[in-house]
Motif scaffolding. Structure first.
Motif, PDB file in Angstrom:
ATOM      1  N   UNK A 250      46.989  34.875  31.737  1.00  0.00           N
ATOM      2  CA  UNK A 250      47.156  33.548  32.345  1.00  0.00           C
ATOM      3  C   UNK A 250      46.992  33.610  33.858  1.00  0.00           C
ATOM      4  N   UNK A 251      47.564  34.651  34.470  1.00  0.00           N
ATOM      5  CA  UNK A 251      47.518  34.720  35.937  1.00  0.00           C
ATOM      6  C   UNK A 251      46.131  35.109  36.456  1.00  0.00           C
ATOM      7  N   UNK A 252      45.293  35.748  35.620  1.00  0.00           N
ATOM      8  CA  UNK A 252      43.958  36.157  36.049  1.00  0.00           C
ATOM      9  C   UNK A 252      42.908  35.077  35.837  1.00  0.00           C
ATOM     10  N   UNK A 253      43.219  34.070  35.014  1.00  0.00           N
ATOM     11  CA  UNK A 253      42.265  32.982  34.780  1.00  0.00           C
ATOM     12  C   UNK A 253      40.923  33.492  34.292  1.00  0.00           C
ATOM     13  N   UNK A 254      39.855  33.078  34.957  1.00  0.00           N
ATOM     14  CA  UNK A 254      38.503  33.468  34.554  1.00  0.00           C
ATOM     15  C   UNK A 254      38.220  34.955  34.749  1.00  0.00           C
ATOM     16  N   UNK A 255      39.049  35.644  35.513  1.00  0.00           N
ATOM     17  CA  UNK A 255      38.838  37.077  35.743  1.00  0.00           C
ATOM     18  C   UNK A 255      39.191  37.919  34.518  1.00  0.00           C
ATOM     19  N   UNK A 256      39.770  37.297  33.501  1.00  0.00           N
ATOM     20  CA  UNK A 256      40.049  37.987  32.244  1.00  0.00           C
ATOM     21  C   UNK A 256      38.741  38.501  31.640  1.00  0.00           C
ATOM     22  N   UNK A 257      37.678  37.713  31.762  1.00  0.00           N
ATOM     23  CA  UNK A 257      36.372  38.130  31.242  1.00  0.00           C
ATOM     24  C   UNK A 257      35.845  39.357  31.957  1.00  0.00           C
ATOM     25  N   UNK A 258      36.077  39.437  33.255  1.00  0.00           N
ATOM     26  CA  UNK A 258      35.653  40.612  34.016  1.00  0.00           C
ATOM     27  C   UNK A 258      36.410  41.859  33.550  1.00  0.00           C
ATOM     28  N   UNK A 259      37.699  41.685  33.314  1.00  0.00           N
ATOM     29  CA  UNK A 259      38.483  42.821  32.847  1.00  0.00           C
ATOM     30  C   UNK A 259      38.060  43.222  31.436  1.00  0.00           C
ATOM     31  N   UNK A 260      37.701  42.265  30.616  1.00  0.00           N
ATOM     32  CA  UNK A 260      37.259  42.572  29.254  1.00  0.00           C
ATOM     33  C   UNK A 260      36.030  43.488  29.278  1.00  0.00           C
ATOM     34  N   UNK A 261      35.136  43.277  30.226  1.00  0.00           N
ATOM     35  CA  UNK A 261      33.964  44.137  30.365  1.00  0.00           C
ATOM     36  C   UNK A 261      34.400  45.562  30.726  1.00  0.00           C
ATOM     37  N   UNK A 262      35.287  45.692  31.712  1.00  0.00           N
ATOM     38  CA  UNK A 262      35.789  47.006  32.109  1.00  0.00           C
ATOM     39  C   UNK A 262      36.522  47.694  30.958  1.00  0.00           C
ATOM     40  N   UNK A 263      37.355  46.934  30.262  1.00  0.00           N
ATOM     41  CA  UNK A 263      38.157  47.478  29.174  1.00  0.00           C
ATOM     42  C   UNK A 263      37.257  47.930  28.021  1.00  0.00           C
ATOM     43  N   UNK A 264      36.267  47.122  27.683  1.00  0.00           N
ATOM     44  CA  UNK A 264      35.335  47.476  26.612  1.00  0.00           C
ATOM     45  C   UNK A 264      34.562  48.743  26.933  1.00  0.00           C
ATOM     46  N   UNK A 265      34.090  48.846  28.169  1.00  0.00           N
ATOM     47  CA  UNK A 265      33.377  50.059  28.582  1.00  0.00           C
ATOM     48  C   UNK A 265      34.298  51.270  28.495  1.00  0.00           C
TER      49      UNK A 265
END
Length: 90
Positions: A41-56
């Motif tokens: 919730x606190x990251x908003x749209x940046x959740x998608x950016x983290x999802x890329x890092x996490x997936x990699x």
């Protein structure tokens, strides 16, 4: 309504995400932590950016565990020529 009067959610989200990266991810070692619902919730749209890092990170961990780690584990038990012969003949 002025932007500062309404609150700049993107700036707040960007700061929360940046702080998380610097204070948690950069200190977590090889495994990236999953996000809590509150963090999402606190990251908003940046959740998608983290999802890329996490997936990699997950893919890299799987590749290491499936490819390199078994080889290095096997090599780590070889200390003498006899160990090598025993591994080769097994």
């Amino acid at each position: 309504c002025q932007l500062t009067a309404c609150g700049d959610k993107d700036a707040d989200q960007r700061k929360a995400f940046s702080d998380f990266l610097q204070n948690t991810v950069m200190r977590s070692g090889t495994q990236l932590p999953a996000l809590s619902e509150n963090q999402k919730k606190s990251f908003g749209n940046y959740v998608g950016d983290y999802a890329i890092l996490y997936g990699f990170s997950q893919q890299l961990t799987r590749a290491l565990n499936d490819g390199i780690r078994p080889v290095t584990d096997q090599l780590s038990i070889i200390h003498t020529p006899q160990d090598y012969l025993a591994q080769r003949d097994a």
